[in-house]
Design an enzyme around this catalytic site. Structure first.
Site, mmCIF file in Angstrom:
data_model
loop_
_atom_site.group_PDB
_atom_site.id
_atom_site.type_symbol
_atom_site.label_atom_id
_atom_site.label_comp_id
_atom_site.label_asym_id
_atom_site.label_seq_id
_atom_site.Cartn_x
_atom_site.Cartn_y
_atom_site.Cartn_z
ATOM 1 N N SER A 140 0.826 -1.215 0.000
ATOM 2 C CA SER A 140 0.000 0.000 0.000
ATOM 3 C C SER A 140 0.858 1.260 0.000
ATOM 4 O O SER A 140 0.421 2.312 -0.495
ATOM 5 C CB SER A 140 -0.953 0.008 1.195
ATOM 6 O OG SER A 140 -0.265 -0.289 2.390
ATOM 7 N N ASP B 10 6.147 1.383 10.935
ATOM 8 C CA ASP B 10 6.046 -0.058 11.228
ATOM 9 C C ASP B 10 7.268 -0.460 12.049
ATOM 10 O O ASP B 10 8.376 0.031 11.795
ATOM 11 C CB ASP B 10 6.013 -0.865 9.912
ATOM 12 C CG ASP B 10 5.387 -2.244 10.060
ATOM 13 O OD1 ASP B 10 5.811 -2.992 10.956
ATOM 14 O OD2 ASP B 10 4.490 -2.576 9.272
ATOM 15 N N GLY C 204 6.034 -7.595 12.402
ATOM 16 C CA GLY C 204 4.802 -8.306 12.094
ATOM 17 C C GLY C 204 3.740 -8.171 13.167
ATOM 18 O O GLY C 204 4.042 -7.991 14.346
ATOM 19 N N SER D 53 4.098 2.250 16.611
ATOM 20 C CA SER D 53 3.256 3.377 16.209
ATOM 21 C C SER D 53 2.980 4.376 17.347
ATOM 22 O O SER D 53 3.156 5.587 17.151
ATOM 23 C CB SER D 53 1.972 2.826 15.600
ATOM 24 O OG SER D 53 0.984 3.777 15.512
ATOM 25 N N HIS E 68 -4.159 -5.429 14.730
ATOM 26 C CA HIS E 68 -5.611 -5.622 14.725
ATOM 27 C C HIS E 68 -6.208 -5.908 16.096
ATOM 28 O O HIS E 68 -7.370 -6.309 16.189
ATOM 29 C CB HIS E 68 -5.984 -6.744 13.757
ATOM 30 C CG HIS E 68 -6.023 -6.291 12.326
ATOM 31 N ND1 HIS E 68 -5.319 -5.207 11.878
ATOM 32 C CD2 HIS E 68 -6.684 -6.770 11.257
ATOM 33 C CE1 HIS E 68 -5.551 -5.050 10.584
ATOM 34 N NE2 HIS E 68 -6.382 -5.993 10.179
HETATM 35 C C1 LIG Z 1 -1.711 -5.819 7.803
HETATM 36 S S1 LIG Z 1 0.001 -5.414 7.825
HETATM 37 C C2 LIG Z 1 0.077 -3.994 6.788
HETATM 38 C C3 LIG Z 1 -0.206 -4.323 5.361
HETATM 39 C C4 LIG Z 1 0.213 -3.286 4.339
HETATM 40 N N1 LIG Z 1 -0.403 -1.991 4.570
HETATM 41 C C5 LIG Z 1 -0.082 -3.803 2.943
HETATM 42 O O1 LIG Z 1 -0.718 -3.100 2.143
HETATM 43 O O2 LIG Z 1 0.337 -4.919 2.606
HETATM 44 C C6 LIG Z 1 0.180 -4.738 9.445
HETATM 45 C C7 LIG Z 1 1.567 -4.220 9.773
HETATM 46 O O3 LIG Z 1 1.448 -3.461 10.982
HETATM 47 C C8 LIG Z 1 2.622 -3.619 11.740
HETATM 48 N N2 LIG Z 1 2.295 -3.320 13.131
HETATM 49 C C9 LIG Z 1 1.428 -3.951 13.934
HETATM 50 N N3 LIG Z 1 1.360 -3.350 15.140
HETATM 51 C C10 LIG Z 1 2.211 -2.296 15.082
HETATM 52 C C11 LIG Z 1 2.602 -1.277 16.011
HETATM 53 N N4 LIG Z 1 2.061 -1.202 17.227
HETATM 54 N N5 LIG Z 1 3.503 -0.371 15.624
HETATM 55 C C12 LIG Z 1 4.057 -0.418 14.383
HETATM 56 N N6 LIG Z 1 3.729 -1.346 13.464
HETATM 57 C C13 LIG Z 1 2.814 -2.273 13.801
HETATM 58 C C14 LIG Z 1 3.054 -5.043 11.504
HETATM 59 O O4 LIG Z 1 4.448 -5.183 11.725
HETATM 60 C C15 LIG Z 1 2.627 -5.274 10.044
HETATM 61 O O5 LIG Z 1 3.719 -5.107 9.170
#
Ligand SMILES: C[S@@+](CC[C@H](N)C(=O)[O-])C[C@H]1O[C@@H](n2cnc3c(N)ncnc32)[C@H](O)[C@@H]1O
Length: 216
Positions: free
Chosen positions: A52, A71, A75, A124, A144
């Site tokens: 994205s 990020d 993961g 984040s 999530h």
């Molecule tokens: C669903 S993926 C994102 C998908 C991406 N936007 C795409 O289009 O393929 C969620 C991402 O959020 C990151 N993530 C989850 N919790 C996070 C946090 N508290 N802070 C930073 N990154 C986080 C994970 O490492 C993961 O890479």
């Protein structure tokens, strides 16, 4: 007329590893192009491998602004070993931990968009806590759980300019549609209930809201 990416950008997006389906990607792109008119950075939470991010980066390039993407690159819960969304290729053999940063960098390089993106590598809420300037778009696609989704909302919405756009991915009103849970749906409801947002578009699980008032 709705803005659409050039064929080579669309091809780079479709070739990139990640979770954003093309029709939702097009809606995200249109929102990012519109938000670019503010002349402010476009912010994404949840880079993963940059799928994205390509769209935000190209919209930023068109607007002469910068895309920011946050990020920790370790993961989300559902991407860890043993879970359905796990990709063993994302594990760093030295640490045994997920590390999506190298793939993200290759994705952006291949798309020719490196100059239009600042990657913020960290948690984040920690990044949001030290951030101090307005953004034209907040795209929430991070963790999530309710804890993560609410922290993303609370951390970044205060930086969203009035009139700017809040995009939320994986909004599933029906719990049977998504096993990673409904936290994104709950922050979408929270935004609407705040009275500070109005809905702009809904494309499957991608919702775009406009900030029309103060407060979160
Ligand atoms: C669903 S993926 C994102 C998908 C991406 N936007 C795409 O289009 O393929 C969620 C991402 O959020 C990151 N993530 C989850 N919790 C996070 C946090 N508290 N802070 C930073 N990154 C986080 C994970 O490492 C993961 O890479």
């Amino acid at each position: 007329m709705t803005a659409a990416p050039e064929p080579e950008i669309l091809a780079a997006f479709e070739a990139a590893k990640g979770f954003m389906p093309p029709h939702e990607g097009l809606a995200l792109y249109a929102a990012a192009v519109e938000a670019g008119r503010f002349g402010l950075p476009l912010l994404e939470v949840g880079t993963y491998c940059g799928r994205s991010t390509i769209l935000l980066a190209d919209a930023a390039r068109r607007a002469g602004v910068t895309a920011l993407t946050v990020d920790h690159h370790r993961g989300s819960e559902e991407q860890q070993p043993g879970w359905d969304y796990h990709d063993p290729a994302t594990v760093d053999p030295e640490t045994g931990l997920m590390d999506t940063l190298p793939t993200f960098r290759r994705t952006l390089h291949r798309a020719g968009l490196e100059d239009h993106v600042i990657a913020l590598v960290g948690r984040s809420p920690q990044v949001a806590a030290v951030w101090n300037s307005p953004v034209g778009l907040v795209f929430v696609d991070g963790g999530h759980t309710d804890e993560h989704a609410n922290a993303d909302y609370e951390g970044w919405v205060p930086h969203l300019a009035e009139g700017g756009l809040l995009a939320i991915h994986d909004v599933f009103p029906d719990p049977r549609d998504e096993f990673t849970g409904q936290a994104p749906y709950r922050i979408y409801l929270r935004a609407l209930a705040s009275g500070a947002f109005t809905e702009v578009s809904a494309t499957d699980s991608l919702r775009v809201l406009r900030r029309t008032g103060a407060g979160i």
